[in-house]
Design a protein around this motif. Structure first.
Motif, PDB file in Angstrom:
ATOM      1  N   CYS B  17       0.787  -7.345  -3.888  1.00  0.00           N
ATOM      2  CA  CYS B  17       1.157  -6.763  -2.585  1.00  0.00           C
ATOM      3  C   CYS B  17       2.007  -7.702  -1.730  1.00  0.00           C
ATOM      4  CB  CYS B  17      -0.085  -6.341  -1.810  1.00  0.00           C
ATOM      5  SG  CYS B  17      -1.293  -7.657  -1.594  1.00  0.00           S
ATOM      6  N   ASN B 196       2.483   4.728   2.506  1.00  0.00           N
ATOM      7  CA  ASN B 196       2.298   3.622   1.564  1.00  0.00           C
ATOM      8  C   ASN B 196       2.751   2.286   2.147  1.00  0.00           C
ATOM      9  OD1 ASN B 196       1.001   4.890  -0.520  1.00  0.00           O
ATOM     10  ND2 ASN B 196       2.876   5.408  -1.633  1.00  0.00           N
ATOM     11  N   LYS B 199      -0.033   1.123   4.220  1.00  0.00           N
ATOM     12  CA  LYS B 199      -1.136   0.710   3.334  1.00  0.00           C
ATOM     13  C   LYS B 199      -0.872  -0.696   2.800  1.00  0.00           C
ATOM     14  CE  LYS B 199      -3.928   2.728  -0.385  1.00  0.00           C
ATOM     15  NZ  LYS B 199      -5.178   2.564   0.366  1.00  0.00           N
ATOM     16  N   GLN B 200       0.378  -0.930   2.411  1.00  0.00           N
ATOM     17  CA  GLN B 200       0.731  -2.240   1.845  1.00  0.00           C
ATOM     18  C   GLN B 200       0.624  -3.362   2.901  1.00  0.00           C
ATOM     19  OE1 GLN B 200       1.521  -2.331  -1.429  1.00  0.00           O
ATOM     20  NE2 GLN B 200       3.032  -3.918  -1.834  1.00  0.00           N
ATOM     21  N   ASN B 203      -2.900  -4.209   3.001  1.00  0.00           N
ATOM     22  CA  ASN B 203      -3.321  -4.926   1.790  1.00  0.00           C
ATOM     23  C   ASN B 203      -2.920  -6.396   1.856  1.00  0.00           C
ATOM     24  OD1 ASN B 203      -4.343  -2.549   0.800  1.00  0.00           O
ATOM     25  ND2 ASN B 203      -2.672  -2.156  -0.629  1.00  0.00           N
ATOM     26  N   GLN B 224      -3.696  -4.954  -3.862  1.00  0.00           N
ATOM     27  CA  GLN B 224      -3.301  -3.663  -4.430  1.00  0.00           C
ATOM     28  C   GLN B 224      -1.851  -3.433  -4.013  1.00  0.00           C
ATOM     29  OE1 GLN B 224      -5.712  -2.011  -6.054  1.00  0.00           O
ATOM     30  NE2 GLN B 224      -7.547  -3.021  -5.253  1.00  0.00           N
ATOM     31  N   ASP B 225      -1.001  -3.215  -4.985  1.00  0.00           N
ATOM     32  CA  ASP B 225       0.418  -3.010  -4.698  1.00  0.00           C
ATOM     33  C   ASP B 225       0.770  -1.536  -4.883  1.00  0.00           C
ATOM     34  OD1 ASP B 225       3.159  -2.880  -4.621  1.00  0.00           O
ATOM     35  OD2 ASP B 225       3.496  -4.244  -6.298  1.00  0.00           O
ATOM     36  N   VAL B 226       0.958  -0.833  -3.771  1.00  0.00           N
ATOM     37  CA  VAL B 226       1.285   0.597  -3.864  1.00  0.00           C
ATOM     38  C   VAL B 226       2.788   0.859  -3.777  1.00  0.00           C
ATOM     39  CG1 VAL B 226      -0.957   1.345  -2.969  1.00  0.00           C
ATOM     40  CG2 VAL B 226       0.939   0.975  -1.365  1.00  0.00           C
ATOM     41  N   PRO B 230       3.916   0.492  -9.098  1.00  0.00           N
ATOM     42  CA  PRO B 230       4.023   1.804  -9.741  1.00  0.00           C
ATOM     43  C   PRO B 230       5.353   2.008 -10.475  1.00  0.00           C
ATOM     44  CG  PRO B 230       3.130   2.028  -7.526  1.00  0.00           C
ATOM     45  CD  PRO B 230       3.573   0.597  -7.670  1.00  0.00           C
TER      46      PRO B 230
END
Lengths: 309, 309
Positions: B17, B196, B199-200, B203, B224-226, B230
């Motif tokens: 992240c 996202n 979110k990052q 994180n 966690q890398d969103v 991915p």
């Protein structure tokens, strides 16, 4: 113990680059509530001053949060509540969160086995949802924990309590305009550039490190919001002018408090925070904008007991 | 002092992240360089082992970084350099950064008034640009500073040195596939969802707090890398299988090192890091993928002197 009087502080959510995840509590500005233990189960609101709010428990933030807690714990007693609002509704400094956090904090004082702040936050969020339409913790958490809080997840709820640099003060300025939370949500784009997203991760990371290091320069250089402020600032006339005024007069960081209309400035030391307040009041007056302002340290303690009988 | 032998560690950039802003140094895996002060100005590369690299200073990462430094300082002497590469080129653990950081660190030992790590990083970035096409600091900085480094800005360059929890170990697994940095860049979208992005930020903020608190649970839940993983994971066949293997066998956090193909796992304690290595080696073998692996503490020191004459 029969009766308790609690203080529930105003809070600043979002904190610029900490949109939706960061918040902090103020010292000095906040609501008071009297919570009286009674034999009858449930929550009864007996008095409300400072704002027009429903007395029906199920329609009131205090009632909903309180009921969620007493019902989940299956308490065989209940509470009468007096609510004394000092935080203006809709001003953007966590008025509903102060109500929600205040009641769960207060009830907790009457329990033989008190709940953790994390558990209290979850109940507080139920009350917050009445006012804002969705359960979120970014005002309720700093209200309960004090200081800066970081929400790192909702399922499960995860809250990190961050250190508060000794000399960090906040100036709040509340211009008399109305911003609807819905409007503040709708003005945001669904998509942002990856470049800005990455920039923002670095900014918030720098702010977090700045809090741990008590590095005021790092706090200043990191507290830059490239994702949300460029849109939301359009809801506050002359936002850029106020921002420049705050930063030119000793402020480290400036931003919209929650979804506004209040704006916060972080400063090193009370003197700088006062100078920022003076300059901002003048700036708002220049634009014929009525306002109130407050200067406060960032509170390390959040909710507290004022009196007990 | 006439001659110095320096160690320049491998580094992990991005750290899940922390894409483009975070990096850390390894202990144990790294290049060695011998740097000899000579009367002739400039940089002369006299020996290279472990890799096929150009001897011409202006075409070599070491030469470019070294020349940038000796020319800027207008030194009236120069250096002969031996480069002994242990870090495989293109493996994703900062091979070119180790070269660039090693030379500027080495030259710095010969100066009457040594430069700061921040100044050295700026020179190192010049060398890094030869290999990667653009000046970036996310491998060079941890190489020089050791531990975890956060880049909070490039203009001006701002680097924050973060604490390293005592028991934090890393397992590196290098599958024998090739990923071109250009391809790894091009696979990324230009736009991401605001949801996202937010979110990052949470994180990475959680990871930073986890490092300060030495809270291994928080490190695990936050890493966690969103945004990037991915997409980039598609460049590494069976990435999800390896990730699950690492996390099931005691790993706290797993991700692509730099732009790959190496993958890193963070673990609490040497024993867990070893168990992760064992399980990953087995998993890669199962998929008929040749690989190398390393286990190392996160280095607190970065570049260091091995010998001086």
């Amino acid at each position: 113990m029969k009766e308790i009087r609690v203080f529930s502080p105003a809070t600043v959510a979002n904190v610029n680059c900490g949109f939706d995840v960061l918040g902090f509590a103020l010292d000095g500005l906040g609501d008071e509530m009297v919570i009286r233990k009674v034999p009858e189960k449930g929550i009864k609101i007996t008095k409300i001053t400072g704002a027009e709010l429903p007395y029906k428990a199920k329609e009131n933030v205090v009632g909903v949060a309180g009921l969620a807690m007493v019902e989940a714990l299956n308490l065989d007693f209940g509470f009468e509540i007096e609510i004394h609002k000092n935080i203006r509704l809709g001003s953007g400094v966590g008025s509903s969160a102060a109500s929600a956090a205040g009641i769960v904090y207060g009830i907790n004082q009457f329990l033989e086995t008190p709940l953790s702040n994390l558990e209290l936050t979850a109940f507080g969020m139920k009350g917050e949802a009445v006012a804002s339409g969705n359960e979120h913790a970014d005002n309720v958490a700093p209200c309960l924990y004090g200081g800066f809080t970081l929400i790192t997840g909702y399922e499960p709820l995860r809250i990190v309590s961050l250190p508060v640099p000794e000399e960090l003060y906040v100036t709040i300025i509340h211009p008399h305009i109305t911003i609807k939370t819905k409007e503040a949500r709708e003005i945001l784009p669904e998509q942002v550039s990856l470049k800005n997203a990455i920039k923002q991760t670095g900014n918030l990371a720098g702010l977090i490190a700045g809090l741990y290091e008590a590095d005021y320069g790092l706090i200043a250089s990191s507290t830059q919001d490239v994702l949300v402020e460029p849109y939301r600032k359009n809801l506050i006339p002359d936002f850029d002018f106020y921002k420049q005024t705050a930063l030119k007069n000793g402020g480290l960081a400036f931003g919209i408090s929650g979804s506004g209309p209040s704006m916060f400035t972080l400063s090193k030391g009370l003197q700088n925070a006062g100078a920022v307040e003076f300059a901002l009041k003048k700036a708002l007056k220049e634009k014929n904008m009525k306002s109130e302002s407050y200067v406060s340290p960032v509170s390390k303690h959040g909710n507290r007991i004022l009196e007990q009988k």
